[in-house]
Design a protein around this motif. Sequence first.
Motif, PDB file in Angstrom:
ATOM      1  N   ARG A  45      41.937  50.906  47.315  1.00 21.90           N
ATOM      2  CA  ARG A  45      41.970  51.461  48.685  1.00 21.90           C
ATOM      3  C   ARG A  45      41.676  52.946  48.724  1.00 21.90           C
ATOM      4  N   ASN A  46      41.903  53.628  47.608  1.00 19.39           N
ATOM      5  CA  ASN A  46      41.666  55.076  47.587  1.00 19.39           C
ATOM      6  C   ASN A  46      41.458  55.528  46.144  1.00 19.39           C
ATOM      7  N   LEU A  47      41.194  56.815  45.947  1.00 17.29           N
ATOM      8  CA  LEU A  47      40.899  57.357  44.629  1.00 17.29           C
ATOM      9  C   LEU A  47      42.103  57.275  43.687  1.00 17.29           C
ATOM     10  N   ASP A  48      43.288  57.542  44.216  1.00 17.61           N
ATOM     11  CA  ASP A  48      44.490  57.483  43.370  1.00 17.61           C
ATOM     12  C   ASP A  48      44.696  56.071  42.815  1.00 17.61           C
ATOM     13  N   GLU A  49      44.499  55.089  43.673  1.00 14.32           N
ATOM     14  CA  GLU A  49      44.639  53.697  43.247  1.00 14.32           C
ATOM     15  C   GLU A  49      43.576  53.337  42.205  1.00 14.32           C
ATOM     16  N   ALA A  50      42.369  53.884  42.386  1.00 10.03           N
ATOM     17  CA  ALA A  50      41.273  53.629  41.433  1.00 10.03           C
ATOM     18  C   ALA A  50      41.599  54.215  40.059  1.00 10.03           C
ATOM     19  N   LYS A  51      42.250  55.392  40.031  1.00  6.66           N
ATOM     20  CA  LYS A  51      42.618  56.012  38.752  1.00  6.66           C
ATOM     21  C   LYS A  51      43.682  55.198  38.029  1.00  6.66           C
ATOM     22  N   VAL A  52      44.666  54.701  38.781  1.00  8.42           N
ATOM     23  CA  VAL A  52      45.707  53.849  38.183  1.00  8.42           C
ATOM     24  C   VAL A  52      45.069  52.578  37.617  1.00  8.42           C
ATOM     25  N   LEU A  53      44.148  52.022  38.375  1.00  9.52           N
ATOM     26  CA  LEU A  53      43.445  50.818  37.933  1.00  9.52           C
ATOM     27  C   LEU A  53      42.678  51.078  36.638  1.00  9.52           C
ATOM     28  N   TYR A  54      41.970  52.185  36.572  1.00 11.87           N
ATOM     29  CA  TYR A  54      41.184  52.511  35.376  1.00 11.87           C
ATOM     30  C   TYR A  54      42.081  52.620  34.143  1.00 11.87           C
ATOM     31  N   ASP A  55      43.240  53.249  34.311  1.00  7.17           N
ATOM     32  CA  ASP A  55      44.171  53.384  33.187  1.00  7.17           C
ATOM     33  C   ASP A  55      44.644  52.024  32.676  1.00  7.17           C
ATOM     34  N   LYS A  56      44.749  51.045  33.585  1.00  2.00           N
ATOM     35  CA  LYS A  56      45.151  49.694  33.175  1.00  2.00           C
ATOM     36  C   LYS A  56      43.997  48.965  32.482  1.00  2.00           C
ATOM     37  N   LEU A  57      42.817  49.079  33.055  1.00  2.00           N
ATOM     38  CA  LEU A  57      41.673  48.316  32.553  1.00  2.00           C
ATOM     39  C   LEU A  57      41.209  48.790  31.181  1.00  2.00           C
ATOM     40  N   LYS A  58      41.289  50.102  30.950  1.00  2.00           N
ATOM     41  CA  LYS A  58      40.740  50.634  29.695  1.00  2.00           C
ATOM     42  C   LYS A  58      41.521  50.162  28.473  1.00  2.00           C
ATOM     43  N   PHE A 107      40.556  35.480  30.781  1.00  2.00           N
ATOM     44  CA  PHE A 107      41.491  35.269  31.890  1.00  2.00           C
ATOM     45  C   PHE A 107      42.931  35.539  31.470  1.00  2.00           C
ATOM     46  N   ASN A 108      43.267  35.264  30.232  1.00  2.00           N
ATOM     47  CA  ASN A 108      44.624  35.564  29.756  1.00  2.00           C
ATOM     48  C   ASN A 108      44.933  37.049  29.891  1.00  2.00           C
ATOM     49  N   GLN A 109      43.992  37.893  29.465  1.00  2.00           N
ATOM     50  CA  GLN A 109      44.211  39.339  29.527  1.00  2.00           C
ATOM     51  C   GLN A 109      44.173  39.847  30.966  1.00  2.00           C
ATOM     52  N   LEU A 110      43.218  39.349  31.729  1.00  2.00           N
ATOM     53  CA  LEU A 110      43.072  39.824  33.105  1.00  2.00           C
ATOM     54  C   LEU A 110      44.285  39.438  33.952  1.00  2.00           C
TER      55      LEU A 110
END
Length: 844
Positions: A494-507, A667-670
């Motif tokens: 929804r916003n940049l802050d949420e995108a940064k949190v998401l990136y930290d999880k995905l990496k 799918f297990n990881q995601l």
Amino acid sequence: MKKLGNFVIQYSKSTLIFIIGITIISIILITKLEIKPGFLDLLPSDDPYVKTYEEATKSFKSVDSIIIGIEGSKENIIKYIEYISKKLKNVDYIDAIYYKNPIDFISKNIFLLSSDEEQKFLKKLYTSSNLVDFFNALNMMFEESDNRHKVTEQDKKRFEYMIESFNKLLISMKNEDIGMVKDEFLNMLFGEKYMLSKDGNFGMIVIRPTISSNDINKVVKLVNSIENIVKKNAGTYNVKAGLTGTLVIARDEMVVSDRDMAVATTVSLILILIIFILGFRSFRYMILSVIPLILGILWALGFTKITIGSLNIMTIMMGAILAGLGIDYSIHIISLYIELRNKNFSKIDALKGVFEKNVRGIIAGALTTAIGMGIFAISSFPGFREFGIALSSGIIFTLLAAIFGLTALLKKFGTKYKDPGNAFIIDYNIKKYRSISIAVLVILILLSFFKIKNVEFDKNMMNIEAKGLESIKLNEKILEEFEFSPDNTVFISRNLDEAKVLYDKLKNLKIFSQIDSISLFLPETDSQIARLRNAYEAKNTKIVNKKLDQKKLKAEINKLNFNLTKTALSINLMGYKNLAEKLKDIVKSGVLIQIANKKTENILKLQNIIIPLINDLKKGLNSTELISIEKIPEEIKSNYLGKDGKVLTTAYSNGDMWNADYQKEYFNQLNKLNLKNVSGTALIFLRVIQVSAREGKKILLLTIIFIFIILLLDMKSLKYAIIALLPMIISIILVLGVMGWFDIKFNVVNIIALPLIIGIGVDDGIHLIHRYRRENDLRTALKSTGKAITMTTLTTGAAFGSFILAKYRGFVGFGLLLLLGVTFSYLITVFIVTSILSYMEEDK
């Protein structure tokens, strides 16, 4: 049935007028019938993947991409990339073309974009006054490696690329190749300017369209336009170029399936006509039999428009399927009609005889087939539900067209007839051969059970595609060369802050080799402030030209040799053996020793290349401004920010998305992250596979139950209902046995054949049992009905068997299983059901 026959015969003219009216209405409805072959239309509208995909396409125009893969020499690839990227800018439906990395932005903001661990190395590098300082900086880079590379998949990939560039830089310094020294030094710092493989012999251009995969007609137009331009100009630059990506594969599937359907329909019609001529020796009755089939298909399409509104990629096959099944009812009616006419029955009496002896069995057979398909209609999976509605209604409409339309046509045009001879008539001594028949069947069943356990679902979904497709080969090539799959996964924030949190999880997920996020270009403000101070100090440090001390240089180079060995040991213990080997290979090659042992004038020559290059980079260094969203160039920002303020993150997996083993891990990881706003064309396709497999099991069980209920109601006998089920049950066992013996695997397409075999497999037994119970003579029943079931088996086999000629391997498997199922059902009816009935006849 006698009353129904009298009604149809008496009101034949009114029936024909009514049929003409219904047909005209159906044709009008068909002109408004849409075809929606996208996978989104197969899933429920409230499916999370569908909702996120639709949300993404509204905010970001498209989440899919078209990838141009280019093979050739590095020099030719780069020239071609520059030319073709400009050429494609004016093509309709293209939003953006990505053909080079944003090196200018990265080099300008290198301090702000680099991690805290890299700051010491960068500061030393950018203040180097000679090669001693330069190699001292390189030592810092490897001294810090233990801390820097604790280690995401993205870190691993960047480190691997840095090692490759570092090695090439050392080789170019050894060879004193000025151009290569400059290129590899810049590549080591900022990454490759163009999207090239490690050896430089394969390149990519990524095109972002303004349309989604669900708008298949526009997709085909766009892919064709790009392909024409790409292919036309490849020869000029002495490269080989082609397209891949989910949109290209979707186009290829549509082109191949259209060709396959045309070939299958043409071949099946020719074979059906030949069967008719051989069976009835009459063009008149051949034409009369086809008319109800055409009417039934038209009515079914009109009904589909009213109930569903459109055709999807599954229901689009209804015409070809109904051509094979709907003709059966006409065959049964015409076969008995001609038989009775040859026994000197009048037209009216022959038609009455058809209703008395055949129509009940025809209706029962049609109902079991309709149930085999209609059970799909209760599925929560829209793809199956629409398939069930369209196909089951088609069976009923072709049945009605045969009962009412063909009867009326026979009353008017059925005057002429001739003896069709003995073609397709079955007449053999059942009692003489029944023991052999049953013994052979027992052996086949035992052999089947021995191999059924080997039947499995194909783990690679690409195996249903046509062989030799360029898009599939390039898909595999990109996975091999760049270690990421072109089939991306998208996330909406929804916003940049949420995108940064998401990136930290995905990496931190091991399944992603590359994550394309705005966070890569927008570090935290606190980090930027400290890094900007380093950039300012580096830029404003006055460089005092020092005299080159070759002893110190050798010491630094020897230290670098040691640090490379130490780093190799460290990352080997972390499990990255390939990276460790590459570092060891640099040490073993002796390239550093060779540089250290160069003459002074040669060392100075290298120094006069590298140090001025560093000074030029320093001049363009940003040392005063923090990176804000406003400061990021539009060509970068547009890839992440939607028009409504939402942020798109795209992740590329490091394995084959179409391999079932990899899918399980993926799918297990995601799923561990419990993310909601995630989607992608590949994920949607995989969801279709998951849902269809789950729903398919339920449908199989319900189909058998409902068919058995229909048989009980129709035959009013448990004994005869079970006998009628035998051809279907045994044919399924034998089909699975053949699959086990010949290593034929299930896939998302051919698994649909099983419910169809169940629905179709009982037809022959129903017709034979009905006729036997009326005639009370098994051999007479087989001789009369046997011709009809032989012809219907041949026509159905011709319709489904023609799919074996397809290029799309999913259709080949679908046609093969249906052909086997229909053939086994027929043989079991003719040899096994008759044998059982003959034993029962003796017990009376």
